[in-house]
Structures are given as C-alpha cells and as structure tokens.
Design a protein around this motif. Structure first.
Motif, PDB file in Angstrom:
ATOM      1  N   PRO A  75      50.000  37.028  32.817  1.00 54.64           N
ATOM      2  CA  PRO A  75      51.401  36.697  32.485  1.00 54.64           C
ATOM      3  C   PRO A  75      51.978  37.551  31.346  1.00 54.64           C
ATOM      4  O   PRO A  75      53.189  37.775  31.311  1.00 54.64           O
ATOM      5  CB  PRO A  75      51.355  35.231  32.075  1.00 54.64           C
ATOM      6  N   VAL A  76      51.144  38.028  30.426  1.00 53.97           N
ATOM      7  CA  VAL A  76      51.689  38.810  29.305  1.00 53.97           C
ATOM      8  C   VAL A  76      52.484  40.018  29.822  1.00 53.97           C
ATOM      9  O   VAL A  76      53.501  40.408  29.233  1.00 53.97           O
ATOM     10  CB  VAL A  76      50.572  39.243  28.320  1.00 53.97           C
ATOM     11  N   PHE A  77      52.056  40.576  30.952  1.00 50.16           N
ATOM     12  CA  PHE A  77      52.712  41.792  31.451  1.00 50.16           C
ATOM     13  C   PHE A  77      54.019  41.497  32.190  1.00 50.16           C
ATOM     14  O   PHE A  77      54.835  42.394  32.381  1.00 50.16           O
ATOM     15  CB  PHE A  77      51.754  42.596  32.339  1.00 50.16           C
ATOM     16  N   LYS A  78      54.210  40.239  32.597  1.00 47.85           N
ATOM     17  CA  LYS A  78      55.460  39.909  33.316  1.00 47.85           C
ATOM     18  C   LYS A  78      56.647  39.936  32.371  1.00 47.85           C
ATOM     19  O   LYS A  78      57.793  39.996  32.789  1.00 47.85           O
ATOM     20  CB  LYS A  78      55.343  38.533  33.970  1.00 47.85           C
ATOM     21  N   GLU A  79      56.343  39.823  31.059  1.00 41.79           N
ATOM     22  CA  GLU A  79      57.445  39.820  30.084  1.00 41.79           C
ATOM     23  C   GLU A  79      57.319  40.990  29.126  1.00 41.79           C
ATOM     24  O   GLU A  79      57.867  40.951  28.027  1.00 41.79           O
ATOM     25  CB  GLU A  79      57.386  38.526  29.276  1.00 41.79           C
ATOM     26  N   TYR A  80      56.584  42.007  29.530  1.00 45.99           N
ATOM     27  CA  TYR A  80      56.368  43.142  28.625  1.00 45.99           C
ATOM     28  C   TYR A  80      57.696  43.840  28.347  1.00 45.99           C
ATOM     29  O   TYR A  80      58.594  43.894  29.200  1.00 45.99           O
ATOM     30  CB  TYR A  80      55.356  44.127  29.243  1.00 45.99           C
ATOM     31  N   GLN A  81      57.836  44.366  27.147  1.00 45.06           N
ATOM     32  CA  GLN A  81      59.076  45.027  26.719  1.00 45.06           C
ATOM     33  C   GLN A  81      58.906  46.544  26.777  1.00 45.06           C
ATOM     34  O   GLN A  81      57.809  47.064  26.545  1.00 45.06           O
ATOM     35  CB  GLN A  81      59.423  44.621  25.283  1.00 45.06           C
ATOM     36  N   ASP A  82      60.017  47.224  27.072  1.00 46.34           N
ATOM     37  CA  ASP A  82      60.018  48.694  27.060  1.00 46.34           C
ATOM     38  C   ASP A  82      61.291  49.126  26.342  1.00 46.34           C
ATOM     39  O   ASP A  82      62.392  48.935  26.859  1.00 46.34           O
ATOM     40  CB  ASP A  82      60.011  49.235  28.498  1.00 46.34           C
ATOM     41  N   THR A  83      61.136  49.660  25.150  1.00 47.06           N
ATOM     42  CA  THR A  83      62.298  50.212  24.452  1.00 47.06           C
ATOM     43  C   THR A  83      62.233  51.727  24.595  1.00 47.06           C
ATOM     44  O   THR A  83      61.215  52.346  24.265  1.00 47.06           O
ATOM     45  CB  THR A  83      62.310  49.798  22.966  1.00 47.06           C
ATOM     46  N   ILE A  84      63.321  52.288  25.107  1.00 49.03           N
ATOM     47  CA  ILE A  84      63.318  53.730  25.394  1.00 49.03           C
ATOM     48  C   ILE A  84      64.023  54.446  24.241  1.00 49.03           C
ATOM     49  O   ILE A  84      65.221  54.238  23.989  1.00 49.03           O
ATOM     50  CB  ILE A  84      64.032  54.011  26.739  1.00 49.03           C
ATOM     51  N   LEU A  85      63.256  55.243  23.522  1.00 45.73           N
ATOM     52  CA  LEU A  85      63.816  55.993  22.392  1.00 45.73           C
ATOM     53  C   LEU A  85      64.386  57.302  22.919  1.00 45.73           C
ATOM     54  O   LEU A  85      63.651  58.103  23.514  1.00 45.73           O
ATOM     55  CB  LEU A  85      62.726  56.279  21.356  1.00 45.73           C
ATOM     56  N   LEU A  86      65.675  57.505  22.734  1.00 45.64           N
ATOM     57  CA  LEU A  86      66.335  58.685  23.302  1.00 45.64           C
ATOM     58  C   LEU A  86      66.212  59.860  22.325  1.00 45.64           C
ATOM     59  O   LEU A  86      67.025  60.040  21.427  1.00 45.64           O
ATOM     60  CB  LEU A  86      67.804  58.370  23.618  1.00 45.64           C
ATOM     61  N   VAL A  87      65.156  60.605  22.511  1.00 44.11           N
ATOM     62  CA  VAL A  87      64.852  61.724  21.610  1.00 44.11           C
ATOM     63  C   VAL A  87      65.678  62.945  21.993  1.00 44.11           C
ATOM     64  O   VAL A  87      66.180  63.677  21.142  1.00 44.11           O
ATOM     65  CB  VAL A  87      63.339  62.049  21.677  1.00 44.11           C
ATOM     66  N   ASP A  88      65.788  63.153  23.308  1.00 35.07           N
ATOM     67  CA  ASP A  88      66.554  64.315  23.766  1.00 35.07           C
ATOM     68  C   ASP A  88      67.327  63.916  25.004  1.00 35.07           C
ATOM     69  O   ASP A  88      66.734  63.627  26.047  1.00 35.07           O
ATOM     70  CB  ASP A  88      65.607  65.477  24.087  1.00 35.07           C
ATOM     71  N   LYS A  89      68.648  63.884  24.872  1.00 38.31           N
ATOM     72  CA  LYS A  89      69.468  63.389  25.971  1.00 38.31           C
ATOM     73  C   LYS A  89      69.876  64.488  26.949  1.00 38.31           C
ATOM     74  O   LYS A  89      70.534  64.238  27.937  1.00 38.31           O
ATOM     75  CB  LYS A  89      70.706  62.674  25.408  1.00 38.31           C
ATOM     76  N   GLY A  90      69.472  65.700  26.658  1.00 38.09           N
ATOM     77  CA  GLY A  90      69.846  66.815  27.525  1.00 38.09           C
ATOM     78  C   GLY A  90      69.027  66.818  28.809  1.00 38.09           C
ATOM     79  O   GLY A  90      68.086  66.043  28.956  1.00 38.09           O
ATOM     80  N   SER A  91      69.408  67.708  29.742  1.00 38.53           N
ATOM     81  CA  SER A  91      68.615  67.758  30.967  1.00 38.53           C
ATOM     82  C   SER A  91      67.332  68.555  30.708  1.00 38.53           C
ATOM     83  O   SER A  91      67.280  69.400  29.810  1.00 38.53           O
ATOM     84  CB  SER A  91      69.416  68.351  32.117  1.00 38.53           C
TER      85      SER A  91
END
Ligand code: PMV
Length: 356
Positions: A198-214
């Motif tokens: 169950p711990v993984f069903k609520e796991y969090q992912d914060t995406i740090l935008l280091v480089d927004k370019g293509s």
C-alpha cells in the motif's frame, strides 16, 4: 510474436465522439533500447502518475474516402509540426484497426502540465489517443471485454511511444516479458497486481524542473544508440536482474532497498548515454547538485527520499505520502534554487487513464 488477436475487422461506421485523459508515468526500471516494431530490449516497470496528463477528444465522422484522414488541434490550435508524428503512428497501427479508413478524425488534445516544461508528453498523449481509438472499436465490437480493452489500448499506445504502453493502467505497470509476471508481454503493459504494498499506491513524485528546454538528443536517437553500444547486452541483463530484485520490494515495502535500486536504475540509464557513440549528457550541473543535496538530506534525516531521472535534466523526487511535510519544506528551501524559475510540480501515483 503473435499479434493476430489485436487485428480487428471492419464494421459499418458510426458517428462517435469520445474524450479520454491519460497520465504520464515515471519508470523505476528503465526502458532504453528497442527493436522493430517498437519492442523493448528489456522489461520496465513504472509508477503511473496523476496530475501530469493529456486530455484528448476525438470526433469520428464516417467518410467514403477510404484513407487515413485527420485534423489535429493542440490547446485549440492547429499544429502542423505534430502531423508527421501522428501520420507515422497511424501508419504503424492501421493494420490493427482497419476500420480507421472509414473515418475522418478531428483530434483535440491538451496537456495539464505547462508547455515546454521539459516533461515528455509522448507517453500520456499517445495513451490518450489510443484509448479514444480503442473506445470506438469497443462501440463497433461490443463483445470486447475490459481486460482486452486495456491490452489493446496499451498495444496501440506502445506503437506510438514505447513508454506510452505503461500509461493506460495504474498504479504500477510492467511492460516487457519477464520471469516474474507470467502474463507479461513485450506487446503491451500489464498492471503490477494486487500484491503491491500500500505504501506505493500513495507514493509522491515531485518533478523538479531543472531545464525546461527541449532535449539535445531525443529519446528515439538515444534508443538507436543502444544498437552496437559496447555495454548494451549487460545493460539489458542488468535491467532484468534489477526488475527481479525490485518486484519483492514492491510487495514488502522495504524502502531502503527500493531507494537503492531506483537510483541505480536512473544512473545506469544516464551511464548508457555517457558511453554511447556519439556520447551525450542530458543531466545539467543543477541535476547533480540536487542529487548531492538529496544524499546529504537522507544521511542526516533518514527520511526515505530518493530520485529518479527520465531522459532529461529534470529530477523526479520519490517519497512516501507520510513524509510529505518535511520533504515539501526541504524542496522549497533547499532544492527550488536549483530549478529554472524555482519551478517544480507536485504529482503522485495514480490509478490510470479515465474516460471523461
Ligand atoms: O517511450 P520513449 O521512446 O520516449 O522512451 C522512454 C525512455 C525513458 O523515459 C528514458 C525510460 C522509460 O522507461 O520511460
């Protein structure tokens, strides 16, 4: 590989409109290296996300031209530069959906995440479009059951973008034949199953935008560079070994072991890039600075925060829901200075695509 179960027949065309939302996903065991037609060299496993998603509406109108015919709108605007990718997708899939020749398609697509945030939208967008196509097919052939519906949508999505196969269901999916899951396949992704801790069903992912370019090197180019790569065979073997080790961890919830394997996979993916010929680096100095900060934080606090990387400079921070508070202040105070315009996106593990 037998793909005949995925070949539909034609049927009397109907007018139909449908809208689907499909999430992005983040791989824990990475897919890097493929062969025709879009088959993986090793199995992969991912968290399905919630907030980073694509919404796609398709208006199917019967026509008598007997050809593939579509219009594409992105956030309400026509995008001629997206057309070649879509044409290629339809070329790859039309054998499996021969009824497509009897329709004109008006496709409207939008992403929930900011444009040019460096977040790849191919997984969520190909999944959302494939779901719309499979939905019409289910209207034409109502005997199609839900299990086959998900398989076919994943099968079609895979032909658009490999990792898109994993964006149909949730919270964790596996793509690629492997020893552990007897129903696994290279042709489509399958859900991890009920034994997920169950711990993984609520796991969090914060995406740090280091480089927004293509990206300087696209994932297609990167996959291609695995052909003839001196470490390729060992990498494919390593991914399978890591998957076999990760599955019992996903069941037990042993977070220390989880962290070790997830970070090992992220760095192994980038090691393949560093040692391709021509070589390339998608990480940025701030990517490395963030990784150092995470390691220091973990050492000092024992909070189970870890990172993974996609084919880019952005950093995905993975952590249990119960540690949100301390990690959010760490992100704000210590990590946001390394993000472009201090930007980051909160996301979390989700249950998969939805009809709107
Ligand atoms: O689906 P593609 O062709 O964009 O490849 C995805 C590759 C990675 O994101 C780096 C890894 C993965 O398994 O998602």
């Amino acid at each position: 590989m037998d793909t005949t179960p995925f070949i539909a027949t034609t049927a009397i065309p109907i007018k139909y409109t449908t809208t689907w939302e499909a999430p992005s996903n983040i791989a824990l065991i990475k897919y890097w290296g493929k062969y025709e037609p879009q088959l993986p060299k090793n199995p992969s496993l991912s968290f399905t996300l919630t907030s980073s998603k694509t919404k796609t509406k398709v208006i199917f109108t019967p026509h008598t031209k007997n050809e593939i015919d579509f219009e594409f709108y992105f956030h309400g605007e026509t995008k001629p530069d997206f057309k070649p990718k879509l044409s290629k997708f339809f070329d790859r899939i039309h054998n499996y959906i021969p009824w497509i020749f009897k329709y004109h398609l008006e496709i409207h697509s939008e992403n929930s995440f900011p444009h040019s945030s460096g977040i790849a939208s191919s997984a969520s967008s190909m999944a959302a479009l494939s779901l719309c196509l499979t939905d019409l097919e289910q209207q034409l052939f109502p005997e199609m059951d839900q299990a086959f519906f998900s398989q076919k949508a994943s099968f079609l999505a895979r032909l658009g973008s490999g990792s898109a196969a994993r964006s149909i269901q949730g919270p964790v999916t596996l793509w690629g034949k492997n020893e552990i899951h007897k129903n696994s396949s290279d042709l489509f992704a399958v859900p991890f199953g009920t034994s997920l801790n169950p711990v993984f069903k609520e796991y969090q992912d914060t995406i740090l935008l280091v480089d927004k370019g293509s990206k300087s090197v696209s994932s297609t180019q990167g996959h291609n560079l695995m052909h003839g790569h001196p470490f390729a065979e060992n990498r494919f073997q390593q991914a399978s070994t890591n998957l076999n080790a990760l599955v019992p961890i996903m069941e037990s919830g042993a977070l220390e072991d989880f962290i070790h394997l997830v970070e090992l996979e992220a760095l192994s993916l980038h090691a393949m890039m560093l040692t391709s010929s021509p070589y390339f680096i998608l990480m940025q100095p701030n990517t490395l600075a963030i990784i150092q900060k995470i390691w220091e934080f973990r050492k000092e606090t024992s909070v189970p925060l870890c990172f993974t990387l996609d084919a880019g400079a952005n950093v995905h921070l993975l952590y249990p829901n119960q540690n949100i508070e301390v990690i959010h202040s760490f992100i704000k105070e210590e990590l946001s200075p390394y993000c472009q315009n201090r930007q980051y996106l909160f996301d979390a593990v989700g249950t998969g695509a939805k009809k709107v």
